[in-house]
Design an enzyme around this catalytic site. Structure first.
Site, PDB file in Angstrom:
ATOM      1  N   GLN A 133     -14.852   1.711-115.940  1.00 15.29           N
ATOM      2  CA  GLN A 133     -14.880   1.400-117.373  1.00 15.29           C
ATOM      3  C   GLN A 133     -13.496   0.942-117.834  1.00 15.29           C
ATOM      4  OE1 GLN A 133     -15.176   4.921-119.776  1.00 15.29           O
ATOM      5  NE2 GLN A 133     -16.144   3.850-121.485  1.00 15.29           N
ATOM      6  N   GLY A 134     -13.376  -0.315-118.243  1.00 20.19           N
ATOM      7  CA  GLY A 134     -12.095  -0.844-118.718  1.00 20.19           C
ATOM      8  C   GLY A 134     -12.073  -0.925-120.232  1.00 20.19           C
ATOM      9  N   SER A 136      -9.923   1.764-122.418  1.00 17.40           N
ATOM     10  CA  SER A 136      -8.629   2.215-122.958  1.00 17.40           C
ATOM     11  C   SER A 136      -7.473   1.338-122.482  1.00 17.40           C
ATOM     12  CB  SER A 136      -8.347   3.647-122.510  1.00 17.40           C
ATOM     13  OG  SER A 136      -9.414   4.493-122.848  1.00 17.40           O
ATOM     14  N   GLU A 251     -22.009   7.635-122.867  1.00 15.96           N
ATOM     15  CA  GLU A 251     -20.942   8.360-122.166  1.00 15.96           C
ATOM     16  C   GLU A 251     -20.847   9.806-122.657  1.00 15.96           C
ATOM     17  OE1 GLU A 251     -17.016   6.637-122.474  1.00 15.96           O
ATOM     18  OE2 GLU A 251     -16.195   8.068-121.026  1.00 15.96           O
ATOM     19  N   SER A 383     -11.619  11.935-127.848  1.00 13.71           N
ATOM     20  CA  SER A 383     -11.040  13.275-127.994  1.00 13.71           C
ATOM     21  C   SER A 383     -11.886  14.159-128.919  1.00 13.71           C
ATOM     22  CB  SER A 383      -9.611  13.171-128.540  1.00 13.71           C
ATOM     23  OG  SER A 383      -9.666  12.816-129.898  1.00 13.71           O
ATOM     24  N   GLU A 385     -10.978  15.768-131.536  1.00 18.01           N
ATOM     25  CA  GLU A 385     -10.728  15.508-132.966  1.00 18.01           C
ATOM     26  C   GLU A 385     -11.517  14.290-133.424  1.00 18.01           C
ATOM     27  OE1 GLU A 385      -8.411  15.990-130.661  1.00 18.01           O
ATOM     28  OE2 GLU A 385      -7.544  17.909-131.245  1.00 18.01           O
TER      29      GLU A 385
HETATM   30  C1  LIG Z   1     -10.354  12.396-117.363  1.00 18.33           C
HETATM   31  C2  LIG Z   1     -10.305  11.145-118.196  1.00 18.33           C
HETATM   32  C3  LIG Z   1     -10.994  10.037-117.759  1.00 18.33           C
HETATM   33  C4  LIG Z   1     -10.939   8.861-118.505  1.00 18.33           C
HETATM   34  N1  LIG Z   1     -11.599   7.751-118.030  1.00 18.33           N
HETATM   35  C5  LIG Z   1     -11.524   6.593-118.698  1.00 18.33           C
HETATM   36  C6  LIG Z   1     -12.131   5.408-118.167  1.00 18.33           C
HETATM   37  O1  LIG Z   1     -12.739   5.421-117.098  1.00 18.33           O
HETATM   38  N2  LIG Z   1     -12.005   4.264-118.854  1.00 18.33           N
HETATM   39  C7  LIG Z   1     -11.352   4.196-120.045  1.00 18.33           C
HETATM   40  O2  LIG Z   1     -11.320   3.120-120.630  1.00 18.33           O
HETATM   41  N3  LIG Z   1     -10.741   5.291-120.570  1.00 18.33           N
HETATM   42  C8  LIG Z   1     -10.812   6.488-119.920  1.00 18.33           C
HETATM   43  N4  LIG Z   1     -10.187   7.604-120.419  1.00 18.33           N
HETATM   44  C9  LIG Z   1      -9.372   7.464-121.633  1.00 18.33           C
HETATM   45  C10 LIG Z   1      -9.954   8.161-122.856  1.00 18.33           C
HETATM   46  O3  LIG Z   1     -11.029   7.450-123.368  1.00 18.33           O
HETATM   47  C11 LIG Z   1      -8.785   8.273-123.857  1.00 18.33           C
HETATM   48  O4  LIG Z   1      -7.818   9.120-123.288  1.00 18.33           O
HETATM   49  C12 LIG Z   1      -9.230   8.834-125.190  1.00 18.33           C
HETATM   50  O5  LIG Z   1     -10.054   7.915-125.857  1.00 18.33           O
HETATM   51  C13 LIG Z   1      -8.013   9.183-126.088  1.00 18.33           C
HETATM   52  O6  LIG Z   1      -7.150   8.108-126.185  1.00 18.33           O
HETATM   53  P1  LIG Z   1      -5.589   8.273-125.904  1.00 18.33           P
HETATM   54  O7  LIG Z   1      -5.426   8.941-124.579  1.00 18.33           O
HETATM   55  O8  LIG Z   1      -4.950   6.954-126.078  1.00 18.33           O
HETATM   56  O9  LIG Z   1      -5.086   9.298-127.001  1.00 18.33           O
HETATM   57  P2  LIG Z   1      -4.700   8.961-128.529  1.00 18.33           P
HETATM   58  O10 LIG Z   1      -5.751   8.080-129.110  1.00 18.33           O
HETATM   59  O11 LIG Z   1      -3.298   8.462-128.567  1.00 18.33           O
HETATM   60  O12 LIG Z   1      -4.801  10.380-129.182  1.00 18.33           O
HETATM   61  C14 LIG Z   1      -3.739  11.333-129.096  1.00 18.33           C
HETATM   62  C15 LIG Z   1      -4.108  12.541-129.952  1.00 18.33           C
HETATM   63  O13 LIG Z   1      -4.263  12.145-131.316  1.00 18.33           O
HETATM   64  C16 LIG Z   1      -5.514  12.546-131.830  1.00 18.33           C
HETATM   65  N5  LIG Z   1      -6.069  11.537-132.739  1.00 18.33           N
HETATM   66  C17 LIG Z   1      -6.035  10.193-132.570  1.00 18.33           C
HETATM   67  N6  LIG Z   1      -6.663   9.586-133.611  1.00 18.33           N
HETATM   68  C18 LIG Z   1      -7.104  10.559-134.443  1.00 18.33           C
HETATM   69  C19 LIG Z   1      -7.829  10.569-135.672  1.00 18.33           C
HETATM   70  N7  LIG Z   1      -8.243   9.429-136.248  1.00 18.33           N
HETATM   71  N8  LIG Z   1      -8.102  11.766-136.240  1.00 18.33           N
HETATM   72  C20 LIG Z   1      -7.705  12.945-135.658  1.00 18.33           C
HETATM   73  N9  LIG Z   1      -7.001  12.990-134.502  1.00 18.33           N
HETATM   74  C21 LIG Z   1      -6.716  11.820-133.884  1.00 18.33           C
HETATM   75  C22 LIG Z   1      -6.420  12.664-130.613  1.00 18.33           C
HETATM   76  O14 LIG Z   1      -7.467  13.586-130.847  1.00 18.33           O
HETATM   77  C23 LIG Z   1      -5.452  13.174-129.563  1.00 18.33           C
HETATM   78  O15 LIG Z   1      -5.348  14.572-129.638  1.00 18.33           O
HETATM   79  C24 LIG Z   1     -10.208   8.802-119.712  1.00 18.33           C
HETATM   80  C25 LIG Z   1      -9.518   9.937-120.149  1.00 18.33           C
HETATM   81  C26 LIG Z   1      -9.554  11.089-119.413  1.00 18.33           C
HETATM   82  C27 LIG Z   1      -8.793  12.285-119.898  1.00 18.33           C
END
Ligand SMILES: Cc1cc2nc3c(=O)[nH]c(=O)nc-3n(C[C@H](O)[C@H](O)[C@H](O)COP(=O)(O)OP(=O)(O)OC[C@H]3O[C@@H](n4cnc5c(N)ncnc54)[C@H](O)[C@@H]3O)c2cc1C
Length: 405
Positions: A133-134, A136, A251, A383, A385
């Site tokens: 899945q591409g 993030s 998902e 996440s 939240e």
């Molecule tokens: C094990 C694992 C597998 C994954 N696999 C994939 C994959 O295959 N393909 C892919 O594309 N992605 C994948 N991901 C990525 C995942 O979708 C993202 O990590 C997730 O969407 C959060 O984005 P971020 O890491 O950029 O955190 P951020 O968006 O930067 O968030 C950081 C913190 O801020 C909080 N936050 C952000 N916005 C808000 C809001 N509006 N209100 C309240 N709180 C907020 C979040 O809850 C979090 O605690 C994976 C992640 C993990 C951990």
């Protein structure tokens, strides 16, 4: 063929039972966990699992509700219930899984054209092709619509350039379903398209990320002027956001345990383990009253979760849509799993603190890694939240304090 009577249902049950008797390799009947273990990305696939996969895949029962003409089982909800019961009876595990089954396949079945369905659905149903899945990017996680990976229109193909991150299993994947920017628009959701990229294309580079558990579950994935045929665009140009939202629902549903090959949280072994390690009093109760209370609360939560998940799954089957409660299930399921992992370590005591070495059983070492990996459940698939925001707005209808739609 829908099961319209008890008689037909029994006929189908007998057919399934006879087929399982004849086709499930005896080694897997004795050691069912081997099937689940082989589902982990990068795991070596033993010959008996390969045989089981090929036989089961040929029936389409690995994706029982998908249409027969694309290699699915074409079964009715009643028939699926019978199949599940017969498999559970002898602990036969479904060897067909992965992101293709959990989220991409159901999405493509809804939004893909005939050629795309013919090309991609049958190999997913037979577990021959792995998808990643591409979505993030370094600057686009929760705020996914900020993504910048660009697909430039070059006539009969797109030229894709940019970076994805946290791409689970990219190092093993054959194909990647990506979100790309095809238009710079003031409304950022409007310029996003849903594109399928062959991971063997020149210009794709995968760098695994090493995790605290010692494994590399996911990767950074770089795309440098990757040529992607226009035929790989799913849905309308700049219309990828609606498809992405639907895929994320699938998902979350899968992340809650609904369609996961590794199954929903099971707490059965935890209470047995606690009895063995902590001991029981003359009434057969755990000797530690505080642990007993917390374990009982957890078992009740886990049971309530299982029932709600089953309801969500039944709803999904009858609507063929992911249930609107997928965000609730995702949050609740990861909490239940995390608490179970914490309690397991507590019950194991010192034996739950090992990382390597002969002093620890394989199951004890696995418990530590499960506990660490379980932390990611609060982030992966959106996440906690962000799921809470969705629950507040879409399900409870609460006003958005930020005033956005
Ligand atoms: C094990 C694992 C597998 C994954 N696999 C994939 C994959 O295959 N393909 C892919 O594309 N992605 C994948 N991901 C990525 C995942 O979708 C993202 O990590 C997730 O969407 C959060 O984005 P971020 O890491 O950029 O955190 P951020 O968006 O930067 O968030 C950081 C913190 O801020 C909080 N936050 C952000 N916005 C808000 C809001 N509006 N209100 C309240 N709180 C907020 C979040 O809850 C979090 O605690 C994976 C992640 C993990 C951990």
């Amino acid at each position: 063929m829908p099961v319209s009577s008890v008689e037909e249902s029994e006929r189908f049950r007998n057919r399934v039972r006879a087929w399982l008797e004849a086709n499930l390799p005896p080694t897997l009947r004795a050691h069912p966990r081997r099937v689940s273990e082989a589902m982990v990305d990068g795991a070596e696939i033993p010959d008996d699992v390969k045989t089981w996969r090929a036989r089961f895949g040929a029936t389409g029962w690995g994706v029982p509700a998908w249409p027969k003409r694309f290699g699915g089982g074409g079964l009715s909800p009643d028939e699926i219930g019978v199949l599940n019961e017969e498999m559970a009876r002898i602990d036969a595990r479904n060897p067909i899984g992965g992101l293709g089954v959990m989220m991409f396949g159901p999405t493509l079945l809804e939004f893909g054209n005939e050629e795309q369905l013919q090309q991609h659905i049958p190999p997913i149903a037979r577990n021959e092709i792995r998808w990643c899945q591409g979505f993030s990017e370094p600057g686009a996680g929760s705020d996914l619509a900020s993504l910048r990976m660009a697909a430039e229109d070059c006539g009969d193909h797109f030229l894709v350039t940019g970076q994805k991150i946290w791409t689970t299993g990219a190092q093993f994947a054959d194909w990647c379903f990506c979100l790309v920017r095809t238009k710079n628009s003031p409304k950022k959701h409007d310029g996003i398209s849903f594109l399928l990229v062959d991971m063997r294309s020149p210009g794709v580079e995968v760098r695994p990320i090493r995790l605290i558990s010692g494994e590399s579950q996911f990767c950074e994935t770089f795309f440098t002027e990757v040529m992607v045929p226009k035929a790989n665009l799913v849905g309308p140009l700049n219309g990828g956001w609606a498809i992405a939202k639907r895929l994320l629902q699938h998902e979350r549903q899968a992340a809650s345990g609904g369609a996961s090959p590794l199954g929903a949280p099971s707490t059965l072994r935890l209470s047995d383990l606690a009895r063995e390690t902590v001991g029981v009093d003359s009434d057969g109760r755990l000797t530690d009253p505080d642990l007993r209370r917390r374990l009982t609360e957890h078992l009740m939560d886990a049971r309530a979760f299982e029932l709600t998940r089953a309801r969500g799954e039944a709803e999904r089957r009858s609507n063929s849509d992911p249930s609107t409660i997928s965000s609730i299930l995702k949050n609740a399921g990861s909490r239940v799993s995390q608490l179970r992992a914490e309690l397991t370590l507590e019950v194991l005591g010192h034996q739950g603190l090992g990382w390597s070495g002969e002093a620890f059983a394989a199951s004890e070492l696995a418990s530590v890694r499960t506990w660490l990996l379980g932390k990611s459940g609060s982030i992966a698939g959106g996440s906690h939240e962000v799921q809470n925001n969705i629950i507040a707005k879409r399900i409870l209808g609460l006003p958005d304090p930020a005033g956005s739609s």
